[in-house]
Design a protein around this motif. Structure first.
Motif, short mmCIF file in Angstrom:
data_model
loop_
_atom_site.label_atom_id
_atom_site.label_comp_id
_atom_site.label_asym_id
_atom_site.label_seq_id
_atom_site.Cartn_x
_atom_site.Cartn_y
_atom_site.Cartn_z
N TYR A 148 0.84 -1.21 0.00
CA TYR A 148 0.00 0.00 0.00
C TYR A 148 0.87 1.25 0.00
O TYR A 148 0.55 2.25 -0.66
CB TYR A 148 -0.93 0.00 1.23
CG TYR A 148 -2.15 -0.87 1.09
CD1 TYR A 148 -3.04 -0.69 0.03
CD2 TYR A 148 -2.44 -1.85 2.04
CE1 TYR A 148 -4.18 -1.49 -0.08
CE2 TYR A 148 -3.56 -2.65 1.94
CZ TYR A 148 -4.44 -2.46 0.87
OH TYR A 148 -5.56 -3.25 0.76
N SER A 149 1.96 1.21 0.75
CA SER A 149 2.88 2.34 0.81
C SER A 149 3.49 2.64 -0.55
O SER A 149 3.66 3.80 -0.93
CB SER A 149 4.00 2.07 1.83
OG SER A 149 3.46 1.89 3.13
N LEU A 150 3.81 1.59 -1.28
CA LEU A 150 4.37 1.76 -2.62
C LEU A 150 3.36 2.44 -3.55
O LEU A 150 3.71 3.31 -4.34
CB LEU A 150 4.79 0.41 -3.19
CG LEU A 150 5.55 0.41 -4.52
CD1 LEU A 150 6.83 1.21 -4.40
CD2 LEU A 150 5.85 -1.01 -4.97
N ILE A 151 2.09 2.04 -3.43
CA ILE A 151 1.03 2.66 -4.24
C ILE A 151 0.87 4.13 -3.85
O ILE A 151 0.75 5.00 -4.71
CB ILE A 151 -0.31 1.91 -4.05
CG1 ILE A 151 -0.19 0.48 -4.58
CG2 ILE A 151 -1.45 2.64 -4.75
CD1 ILE A 151 -1.40 -0.39 -4.26
N ALA A 152 0.86 4.41 -2.54
CA ALA A 152 0.73 5.79 -2.07
C ALA A 152 1.88 6.65 -2.57
O ALA A 152 1.68 7.81 -2.98
CB ALA A 152 0.67 5.82 -0.54
N TYR A 153 3.09 6.10 -2.54
CA TYR A 153 4.26 6.83 -3.02
C TYR A 153 4.13 7.15 -4.50
O TYR A 153 4.43 8.28 -4.94
CB TYR A 153 5.53 6.01 -2.76
CG TYR A 153 6.76 6.59 -3.39
CD1 TYR A 153 7.36 7.72 -2.86
CD2 TYR A 153 7.31 6.02 -4.53
CE1 TYR A 153 8.50 8.27 -3.44
CE2 TYR A 153 8.45 6.56 -5.12
CZ TYR A 153 9.03 7.68 -4.57
OH TYR A 153 10.14 8.22 -5.15
N TYR A 154 3.66 6.19 -5.30
CA TYR A 154 3.50 6.40 -6.74
C TYR A 154 2.45 7.49 -7.02
O TYR A 154 2.67 8.37 -7.86
CB TYR A 154 3.09 5.10 -7.42
CG TYR A 154 2.84 5.24 -8.92
CD1 TYR A 154 3.90 5.27 -9.81
CD2 TYR A 154 1.54 5.36 -9.42
CE1 TYR A 154 3.69 5.42 -11.17
CE2 TYR A 154 1.32 5.51 -10.78
CZ TYR A 154 2.39 5.53 -11.64
OH TYR A 154 2.17 5.68 -12.99
#
Length: 295
Positions: A187-193
């Protein structure tokens, strides 16, 4: 002896004050957006961002101390580096933004999250966070010391700023898997993107500009059609063919993304064999870029 113009001086002072006020308002709004994105969406759902913000969230979770403390303290060394390497204005703007962000997260920490659905928190948290960071960058500051490190690394290594930032953030986002679990890391990776894309949109604007270069023997007809049908000004440049050595006239024009299809249609109507190149422009100032009315 030349005498100074009091009116011109006063006008310059007013413009400087207006510019300073706009920059301050942009930083305040940006820090507020980031604070909301973190404390109302991401942090309560154990979702992190990249860079110093991500490290601060992890350290705050492990230590139990307020997030704002680490946001401020961990950025201080990079503020000093930024002052030495980039300049005083950047350092002051960044210090102001980081201080406001730290205070904002402290004030919003007791507020309950708007959602406990991880996907909703990821999407809306990333959007709000990205807008906030973009506003601060547009004002000449920063909210994360990672970019400063990347600039220094770029000067002494073959890696670009973007590659360095990406490597650092992959390591930080990967660390979230060991602290919060691998679902939250993804989820963090998606938020960062999402935040990364929103930063670009905020900095460049939603109405992206494009440069157009046209080489054609019918340059006059195409240029007049652009002026009358599209309402854009054109500039005729002199060129020379690399292979033939023939003199060529080049049309240069700046349009918005929404006008690209009509531009291609105009060129196609007058000269299907014309050379047409379209490129993205991140900023347009001065000249006569403002579109005139078409009657």
């Amino acid at each position: 002896m030349f005498q100074s113009n009091p009116e011109a001086h006063q006008q310059h002072v007013r413009l400087t004050r207006v510019k300073f006020l706009k920059r301050a308002i942009s930083i305040i709004l940006g820090a507020a957006f980031v604070s909301v994105g973190l404390e109302i969406f991401l942090v309560p759902n154990n979702i992190i961002d990249g860079g110093i913000v991500g490290v601060s969230i992890i350290v705050s979770h492990l230590s139990g101390l307020p997030l704002g403390i680490f946001l401020f303290l961990l950025n201080l060394p990079f503020l000093f580096i930024g002052y030495k390497q980039i300049g005083k204005t950047f350092a002051i703007s960044t210090l102001f933004a980081v201080a406001l962000m730290s205070i904002g997260t402290a004030l919003l920490h007791p507020v309950p999250p708007l959602t406990i659905e991880p996907l909703l928190a990821t999407v809306f948290g990333g959007i709000i966070l990205g807008i906030g960071v973009g506003l601060v960058i547009r004002a000449g500051g920063s909210l994360d010391g990672t970019e400063i490190v990347a600039i220094l690394v770029n000067k002494k290594s073959p890696f670009s700023v973007g590659e360095t930032v990406m490597f650092i953030n992959i390591f930080i986002l990967g660390s979230a898997g060991f602290v919060f679990g691998w679902d939250q890391a993804m989820y963090s990776l998606i938020a960062y993107y999402i935040a990364f894309k929103m930063i670009d949109m905020t900095i460049e604007g939603f109405e992206e500009s494009k440069s157009v270069w046209i080489i054609s023997d019918q340059y006059k007809e195409i240029g007049e059609a652009i002026i009358h049908r599209l309402g854009r000004g054109v500039t005729y440049l002199n060129g020379e063919g690399g292979f033939s050595g023939d003199n060529k006239r080049v049309i240069f024009c700046v349009i918005t993304r929404l006008e690209e299809a009509k531009m291609k249609s105009i060129v196609e109507d007058h000269d299907p064999s014309a050379f047409l190149a379209v490129g993205n422009i991140h900023d347009v100032k001065g000249g006569r870029f403002k579109k005139r009315d078409i009657h």
